[in-house]
Design a protein around this motif. Structure first.
Motif, PDB file in Angstrom:
ATOM      1  N   ALA A 137      92.932   0.058  76.634  1.00 43.80           N
ATOM      2  CA  ALA A 137      92.334  -0.393  75.372  1.00 43.80           C
ATOM      3  C   ALA A 137      90.901   0.117  75.250  1.00 43.80           C
ATOM      4  CB  ALA A 137      92.341  -1.917  75.290  1.00 43.80           C
ATOM      5  N   TYR A 138      90.516   0.504  74.048  1.00 40.64           N
ATOM      6  CA  TYR A 138      89.115   0.882  73.807  1.00 40.64           C
ATOM      7  C   TYR A 138      88.250  -0.362  73.989  1.00 40.64           C
ATOM      8  CZ  TYR A 138      84.888   2.299  71.376  1.00 40.64           C
ATOM      9  OH  TYR A 138      83.581   2.563  71.050  1.00 40.64           O
ATOM     10  N   PRO A 139      87.183  -0.263  74.801  1.00 41.43           N
ATOM     11  CA  PRO A 139      86.427  -1.477  75.129  1.00 41.43           C
ATOM     12  C   PRO A 139      85.436  -1.937  74.060  1.00 41.43           C
ATOM     13  CG  PRO A 139      85.576   0.407  76.349  1.00 41.43           C
ATOM     14  CD  PRO A 139      86.760   0.910  75.575  1.00 41.43           C
ATOM     15  N   GLY A 140      85.365  -1.239  72.928  1.00 39.14           N
ATOM     16  CA  GLY A 140      84.512  -1.732  71.840  1.00 39.14           C
ATOM     17  C   GLY A 140      83.052  -1.332  71.958  1.00 39.14           C
ATOM     18  N   THR A 141      82.790  -0.296  72.754  1.00 39.31           N
ATOM     19  CA  THR A 141      81.412   0.131  73.023  1.00 39.31           C
ATOM     20  C   THR A 141      80.575   0.301  71.753  1.00 39.31           C
ATOM     21  OG1 THR A 141      82.472   1.452  74.757  1.00 39.31           O
ATOM     22  CG2 THR A 141      80.097   1.796  74.401  1.00 39.31           C
ATOM     23  N   CYS A 142      81.132   0.927  70.720  1.00 43.18           N
ATOM     24  CA  CYS A 142      80.344   1.290  69.530  1.00 43.18           C
ATOM     25  C   CYS A 142      80.491   0.291  68.390  1.00 43.18           C
ATOM     26  CB  CYS A 142      80.756   2.672  69.032  1.00 43.18           C
ATOM     27  SG  CYS A 142      80.508   3.970  70.259  1.00 43.18           S
ATOM     28  N   ARG A 143      81.177  -0.797  68.649  1.00 42.64           N
ATOM     29  CA  ARG A 143      81.501  -1.727  67.563  1.00 42.64           C
ATOM     30  C   ARG A 143      80.244  -2.310  66.918  1.00 42.64           C
ATOM     31  NH1 ARG A 143      85.228  -6.871  66.484  1.00 42.64           N
ATOM     32  NH2 ARG A 143      87.160  -5.730  66.813  1.00 42.64           N
ATOM     33  N   GLU A 191      81.979   3.844  63.174  1.00 37.48           N
ATOM     34  CA  GLU A 191      81.806   5.111  63.865  1.00 37.48           C
ATOM     35  C   GLU A 191      81.781   4.902  65.374  1.00 37.48           C
ATOM     36  OE1 GLU A 191      78.749   7.830  61.535  1.00 37.48           O
ATOM     37  OE2 GLU A 191      78.312   5.690  61.281  1.00 37.48           O
ATOM     38  N   CYS A 192      82.453   5.797  66.068  1.00 37.58           N
ATOM     39  CA  CYS A 192      82.460   5.762  67.535  1.00 37.58           C
ATOM     40  C   CYS A 192      82.001   7.123  68.035  1.00 37.58           C
ATOM     41  CB  CYS A 192      83.865   5.460  68.054  1.00 37.58           C
ATOM     42  SG  CYS A 192      84.049   5.724  69.843  1.00 37.58           S
ATOM     43  N   PHE A 193      81.049   7.088  68.954  1.00 41.88           N
ATOM     44  CA  PHE A 193      80.472   8.329  69.469  1.00 41.88           C
ATOM     45  C   PHE A 193      80.867   8.563  70.926  1.00 41.88           C
ATOM     46  CE2 PHE A 193      77.854   6.569  66.136  1.00 41.88           C
ATOM     47  CZ  PHE A 193      77.657   7.651  65.299  1.00 41.88           C
ATOM     48  N   CYS A 194      81.775   7.769  71.444  1.00 43.65           N
ATOM     49  CA  CYS A 194      82.124   7.848  72.861  1.00 43.65           C
ATOM     50  C   CYS A 194      82.845   9.161  73.176  1.00 43.65           C
ATOM     51  CB  CYS A 194      83.060   6.706  73.247  1.00 43.65           C
ATOM     52  SG  CYS A 194      82.291   5.092  73.172  1.00 43.65           S
ATOM     53  N   THR A 195      82.561   9.684  74.372  1.00 45.75           N
ATOM     54  CA  THR A 195      83.363  10.784  74.905  1.00 45.75           C
ATOM     55  C   THR A 195      84.558  10.152  75.633  1.00 45.75           C
ATOM     56  OG1 THR A 195      82.193  10.740  76.996  1.00 45.75           O
ATOM     57  CG2 THR A 195      81.293  12.194  75.274  1.00 45.75           C
TER      58      THR A 195
HETATM   59 ZN   LIG Z   1      82.615   4.399  71.073  1.00 48.99          ZN
END
Ligand SMILES: [Zn+2]
Length: 305
Positions: free
Chosen positions: A115-121, A94-98
């Motif tokens: 590239a998506y930086p993997g914040t929610c990984r 799940e990713c919650f990023c805006t």
């Molecule tokens: Zn995210």
């Protein structure tokens, strides 16, 4: 089955750039004795009446296809099943990023551009519980590679980013990359010809295909890609409908029939076009001499007819 395809989004009338890509996709498929399929990619933007109009225009320019066109909005169960399978395999998170979160994080030093930086990984379950109250989650692919090389008949070897891209958007709509890859796999498509604005998504799609194939078609052949140069307007921007008379209907009003348009499109691709012949006869003549190696490598700048 081996097949090529054309997969427009029914967001309006097709313009001559779209028609040119459709003709090239047909030539690539038919010259290699593949089936040719149409797919209506209407998950995102669909305008009432567009699908029928687009299909009618594709028939008018002489294209033929082998099955009823597939419509993505009819395939919710197929996408849901694949999401369930990928989730069970631990490949989604799940990713919650805006959008803003991602823009800020991916502009940090050392971040790969785009590239998506993997914040929610690596969020913990308790962090997820809190975030779920704030906004619905998108589902991203847990990628185990950061880039991949694909072979393209126009561009040669292309190496591009594979990040943890979105598979299911947070509004519940399957993401473009996911729906396209799954449908290509299930339709037996092994040849993808499309505009070269999509070249950078080929590594992501190729990677996802390799993950999905064992569940759907373990014997699925590798994809053959040909990303063809786009048609540009006089300012060298991607052609759009606001650029004037660019649809079959517009050009007809100016006195140019479908045979004229098909001739011009074939000539723009270094193929023989004869406005005195029916569109289907022109396509058959082009098919007899079609060779991907003679296609222009540069965009076609369309100014006026
Ligand atoms: Zn995210």
């Amino acid at each position: 089955m081996f097949a090529g395809r054309y997969a427009p989004s029914p967001s309006g009338e097709l313009h001559i750039g779209n028609l040119r890509t459709a003709i090239l996709a047909w030539l690539f498929a038919r010259s290699t004795h593949r089936s040719f399929l149409l797919r209506v990619e209407d998950l995102d933007r669909a305008r009432a009446g567009s699908e029928e109009q687009q299909i009618a225009d594709l028939a008018r320019i002489g294209l033929t296809w082998d099955e009823e066109p597939l419509r993505q909005t009819d395939r919710g169960d197929v996408y849901r099943d694949a999401i369930t399978t990928l989730t069970a395999r631990g490949l989604l998170y799940e990713c919650f990023c805006t959008r803003r979160d991602i823009a800020e994080a991916s502009s940090a030093p050392h971040a790969a551009p785009g590239a998506y930086p993997g914040t929610c990984r690596n969020l913990s379950e308790s962090e997820r519980v809190i975030k779920r109250r704030e906004r619905p989650a998108a589902l991203r692919l847990h990628s185990s590679v950061t880039e991949l090389s694909v072979t393209d008949q126009i561009h040669g070897t292309y190496v591009g980013i594979v990040d943890d891209f979105v598979v299911l958007r947070n509004d519940g709509v399957p993401a473009y990359n996911f729906a396209t890859v799954l449908d290509d796999l299930l339709q037996g498509i092994d040849q993808v010809v499309r505009g070269d604005d999509l070249l950078s998504s080929a590594p992501r799609q190729s990677y996802l295909r390799s993950l999905l194939a064992p569940d759907y078609d373990a014997a699925a052949p590798a994809l053959t890609y040909a990303h063809v140069p786009l048609v540009l307007n006089s300012r060298e921007q991607r052609l759009a409908k606001r650029d004037g008379a660019v649809t079959l209907a517009d050009l007809e009003l100016l006195g140019f029939g479908t045979s004229d348009v098909v001739a011009r499109l074939l000539q723009s691709a270094n193929l023989p076009g004869d406005p005195g012949r029916e569109p289907s006869a022109q396509l058959q003549a082009a098919l007899r001499v079609f060779d991907p190696d003679v296609l222009p490598r540069e965009p076609w700048v369309f100014t006026e007819f």
